[in-house]
Write a protein that holds these residues in place. Structure first.
Motif, mmCIF file in Angstrom:
data_model
loop_
_atom_site.group_PDB
_atom_site.id
_atom_site.type_symbol
_atom_site.label_atom_id
_atom_site.label_comp_id
_atom_site.label_asym_id
_atom_site.label_seq_id
_atom_site.Cartn_x
_atom_site.Cartn_y
_atom_site.Cartn_z
ATOM 1 N N TYR A 1 -8.072 -3.620 13.507
ATOM 2 C CA TYR A 1 -8.376 -2.201 13.481
ATOM 3 C C TYR A 1 -7.328 -1.466 14.290
ATOM 4 O O TYR A 1 -6.735 -2.032 15.203
ATOM 5 N N ARG A 2 -7.131 -0.222 13.965
ATOM 6 C CA ARG A 2 -6.290 0.632 14.797
ATOM 7 C C ARG A 2 -7.007 1.960 14.947
ATOM 8 O O ARG A 2 -7.294 2.621 13.959
ATOM 9 N N LEU B 1 -10.141 8.249 14.201
ATOM 10 C CA LEU B 1 -9.774 7.723 12.893
ATOM 11 C C LEU B 1 -9.567 6.238 13.100
ATOM 12 O O LEU B 1 -8.919 5.848 14.072
ATOM 13 N N VAL B 2 -10.158 5.433 12.239
ATOM 14 C CA VAL B 2 -9.946 3.988 12.340
ATOM 15 C C VAL B 2 -9.283 3.500 11.057
ATOM 16 O O VAL B 2 -9.769 3.757 9.955
ATOM 17 N N ILE B 3 -8.168 2.831 11.249
ATOM 18 C CA ILE B 3 -7.414 2.220 10.151
ATOM 19 C C ILE B 3 -7.771 0.736 10.142
ATOM 20 O O ILE B 3 -7.869 0.138 11.214
ATOM 21 N N ARG B 4 -7.980 0.171 8.961
ATOM 22 C CA ARG B 4 -8.246 -1.262 8.891
ATOM 23 C C ARG B 4 -7.083 -1.962 8.214
ATOM 24 O O ARG B 4 -6.604 -1.512 7.185
ATOM 25 N N ILE B 5 -6.639 -3.043 8.834
ATOM 26 C CA ILE B 5 -5.525 -3.809 8.306
ATOM 27 C C ILE B 5 -6.064 -5.179 7.908
ATOM 28 O O ILE B 5 -6.482 -5.952 8.756
ATOM 29 N N MET B 6 -6.082 -5.458 6.625
ATOM 30 C CA MET B 6 -6.630 -6.721 6.154
ATOM 31 C C MET B 6 -5.620 -7.852 6.359
ATOM 32 O O MET B 6 -4.436 -7.608 6.631
ATOM 33 N N HIS B 7 -6.090 -9.079 6.223
ATOM 34 C CA HIS B 7 -5.235 -10.237 6.438
ATOM 35 C C HIS B 7 -4.036 -10.231 5.484
ATOM 36 O O HIS B 7 -2.948 -10.711 5.809
ATOM 37 N N THR C 1 7.658 12.809 -4.361
ATOM 38 C CA THR C 1 6.684 13.277 -5.359
ATOM 39 C C THR C 1 5.510 14.005 -4.707
ATOM 40 O O THR C 1 4.729 14.639 -5.397
ATOM 41 N N GLY C 2 5.388 13.888 -3.381
ATOM 42 C CA GLY C 2 4.275 14.523 -2.699
ATOM 43 C C GLY C 2 3.183 13.511 -2.356
ATOM 44 O O GLY C 2 2.278 13.807 -1.581
ATOM 45 N N GLU C 3 3.298 12.329 -2.927
ATOM 46 C CA GLU C 3 2.320 11.272 -2.652
ATOM 47 C C GLU C 3 2.343 10.882 -1.171
ATOM 48 O O GLU C 3 3.417 10.747 -0.590
ATOM 49 N N THR C 4 1.186 10.713 -0.591
ATOM 50 C CA THR C 4 1.064 10.482 0.846
ATOM 51 C C THR C 4 0.218 9.235 1.094
ATOM 52 O O THR C 4 -0.810 9.068 0.476
ATOM 53 N N ALA C 5 0.670 8.363 2.000
ATOM 54 C CA ALA C 5 -0.103 7.154 2.287
ATOM 55 C C ALA C 5 0.172 6.647 3.688
ATOM 56 O O ALA C 5 1.210 6.968 4.280
ATOM 57 N N VAL C 6 -0.765 5.874 4.201
ATOM 58 C CA VAL C 6 -0.559 5.196 5.474
ATOM 59 C C VAL C 6 0.588 4.215 5.298
ATOM 60 O O VAL C 6 0.576 3.397 4.384
ATOM 61 N N PHE C 7 1.607 4.307 6.141
ATOM 62 C CA PHE C 7 2.785 3.452 6.016
ATOM 63 C C PHE C 7 2.743 2.304 7.021
ATOM 64 O O PHE C 7 3.009 1.160 6.690
ATOM 65 N N ALA C 8 2.422 2.622 8.267
ATOM 66 C CA ALA C 8 2.412 1.600 9.309
ATOM 67 C C ALA C 8 1.489 2.025 10.440
ATOM 68 O O ALA C 8 1.266 3.216 10.662
ATOM 69 N N SER C 9 0.966 1.045 11.141
ATOM 70 C CA SER C 9 0.194 1.322 12.352
ATOM 71 C C SER C 9 0.498 0.219 13.342
ATOM 72 O O SER C 9 0.996 -0.840 12.967
ATOM 73 N N GLY C 10 0.208 0.482 14.610
ATOM 74 C CA GLY C 10 0.480 -0.539 15.606
ATOM 75 C C GLY C 10 0.515 0.005 17.009
ATOM 76 O O GLY C 10 -0.108 1.034 17.297
ATOM 77 N N ILE D 1 5.101 -2.907 17.830
ATOM 78 C CA ILE D 1 4.380 -4.055 17.283
ATOM 79 C C ILE D 1 3.484 -3.575 16.150
ATOM 80 O O ILE D 1 2.478 -2.895 16.373
ATOM 81 N N CYS D 2 3.881 -3.907 14.933
ATOM 82 C CA CYS D 2 3.155 -3.433 13.748
ATOM 83 C C CYS D 2 1.946 -4.310 13.471
ATOM 84 O O CYS D 2 2.008 -5.538 13.587
ATOM 85 N N ASP D 3 0.850 -3.671 13.066
ATOM 86 C CA ASP D 3 -0.375 -4.396 12.756
ATOM 87 C C ASP D 3 -0.224 -5.267 11.512
ATOM 88 O O ASP D 3 -0.771 -6.356 11.428
ATOM 89 N N SER D 4 0.501 -4.757 10.553
ATOM 90 C CA SER D 4 0.608 -5.454 9.280
ATOM 91 C C SER D 4 1.894 -6.252 9.223
ATOM 92 O O SER D 4 2.923 -5.843 9.752
ATOM 93 N N ARG D 5 1.833 -7.383 8.557
ATOM 94 C CA ARG D 5 3.057 -8.183 8.421
ATOM 95 C C ARG D 5 3.790 -7.837 7.131
ATOM 96 O O ARG D 5 4.800 -8.430 6.785
ATOM 97 N N ARG D 6 3.233 -6.876 6.427
ATOM 98 C CA ARG D 6 3.831 -6.495 5.159
ATOM 99 C C ARG D 6 4.872 -5.408 5.391
ATOM 100 O O ARG D 6 4.563 -4.357 5.920
ATOM 101 N N PHE D 7 6.095 -5.669 5.021
ATOM 102 C CA PHE D 7 7.165 -4.689 5.217
ATOM 103 C C PHE D 7 7.959 -4.532 3.948
ATOM 104 O O PHE D 7 8.103 -5.452 3.178
ATOM 105 N N ASP D 8 8.516 -3.379 3.795
ATOM 106 C CA ASP D 8 9.465 -3.231 2.699
ATOM 107 C C ASP D 8 10.793 -2.774 3.290
ATOM 108 O O ASP D 8 10.947 -2.614 4.498
ATOM 109 N N THR D 9 11.775 -2.645 2.448
ATOM 110 C CA THR D 9 13.140 -2.357 2.900
ATOM 111 C C THR D 9 13.242 -1.030 3.634
ATOM 112 O O THR D 9 14.169 -0.812 4.396
#
Lengths: 153, 153, 153
Positions: free
Chosen positions: B79-80, B103-109, C110-119, C139-147
């Motif tokens: 969670y963040r 605001l709570v963000i959830r990061i899945m495995h 395009t205007g599209e908005t999304a959570v990119f990273a947290s940590g 330190i990022c919560d997610s191990r998923r990264f893009d370029t």
């Protein structure tokens, strides 16, 4: 409270008024001839004058809220404002300039939750007789808007 | 630290304890007979007493965390918490009332990340002998919950 | 400004520099031999030394920004940083340790908005001659990264 705390407290009360749907209290956070407008980052960068929404006084803000209440066009929903990264400067003793970042989450009646808007607040604030916005410019990151933007950000 | 800083520091430590999965330290942020409950904005507005989750003491919180650890029903996730718009008032010298937005963000495995919950913390805080929550009420904007809510917000 | 306000002001200016695309000013927030690295929570927990991105000096940071500008590989987009839950400690008079939570929203062309990273940001900050990062570990919560992670967080 020192100046920074006073500014942060004003920003915080602003958010709770909108998120609690106490929209009638919203104009009271501005000076009598306070300015409020919503623009997009794209338009601001190009110096285009056309804002998405604009009010030039507390009276105009009250009208806007009344229309919103009567029109009742918008679906039942909630907003949640998050504000961060407040940077303040004090050009003179009576005024404060504040820049802060915001994120607005929209919660639909179904429970669905999504990022609705993000951007920057650029404010001029007076401290006397009470902390009030003399001008609040809301610069949205995205140029994509829907009709729901009729509700203040 | 002044009162506002003390309150913000308590809120900040609360978030890091949950986000670092140091759940065993969570009850220690409350007084011995501290109250904690999660409710929805809808239920609170209607005065419905049934909270989603409720603890009436530190001991109950410890039990809840132990069950969580043993049950181990929840998927590996992070969670963040983001907290903002803290408004404090001080009804008397020994207690502080605080309202803040979260605001709570959830990061899945898998790495997938999404908005999990948003809402308001309504707190009563004591300062002596140390800053602790006497009561924390978590009012979620959305009425949509899943079983994962077993983890404190 | 007291120590907490000084640290929060530094964090705030950092966010606005990135979100305003004033990337050339970014290295100036670090000491001359300042360290910056991005890692994942997973790697940090395992003590794996390989960070996603690493700079060992202001000069390296300037090179990185120049490459970014010249390569111009990334799509037009905006970021919006939200920072919260700052916890500071002061191991000695000249240095401050700061831990804070962040959320980065990405706004596509395009205007599209999304959570990119947290940590979490784990920082060592010096106050003299000016508030600067001696070390910032992201330190990022997610191990998923893009370029796109080529842009500082």
């Amino acid at each position: 409270m020192n100046v920074r705390e006073t500014v942060e407290d004003l920003h915080s009360r602003y958010c709770h008024i909108l998120d609690d749907d106490r929209l009638e209290e919203w104009p009271g956070l501005f000076t009598e001839d306070g300015k409020y407008r919503i623009a997009t980052a794209e338009n601001e960068a190009r110096g285009l004058p056309l804002p998405v929404l604009s009010c030039d006084s507390r009276a105009m803000m009250r009208d806007r809220i009344q229309s919103l209440r009567h029109a009742n066009i918008y679906e039942p929903q909630r907003y949640r404002h998050l504000v961060s990264s407040v940077v303040i400067s004090q050009p003179d003793n009576s005024r404060i300039a504040s820049v802060s970042s915001f994120l607005v989450i929209r919660i639909m009646h179904t429970g669905e939750t999504a990022v609705f808007a993000s951007g920057v607040y650029r404010d001029r604030i007076v401290l006397v007789p009470a902390p009030l916005y003399e001008e609040r410019v809301v610069i949205c990151d995205s140029r994509r808007f829907d009709t729901l933007l009729a509700i203040p950000l």
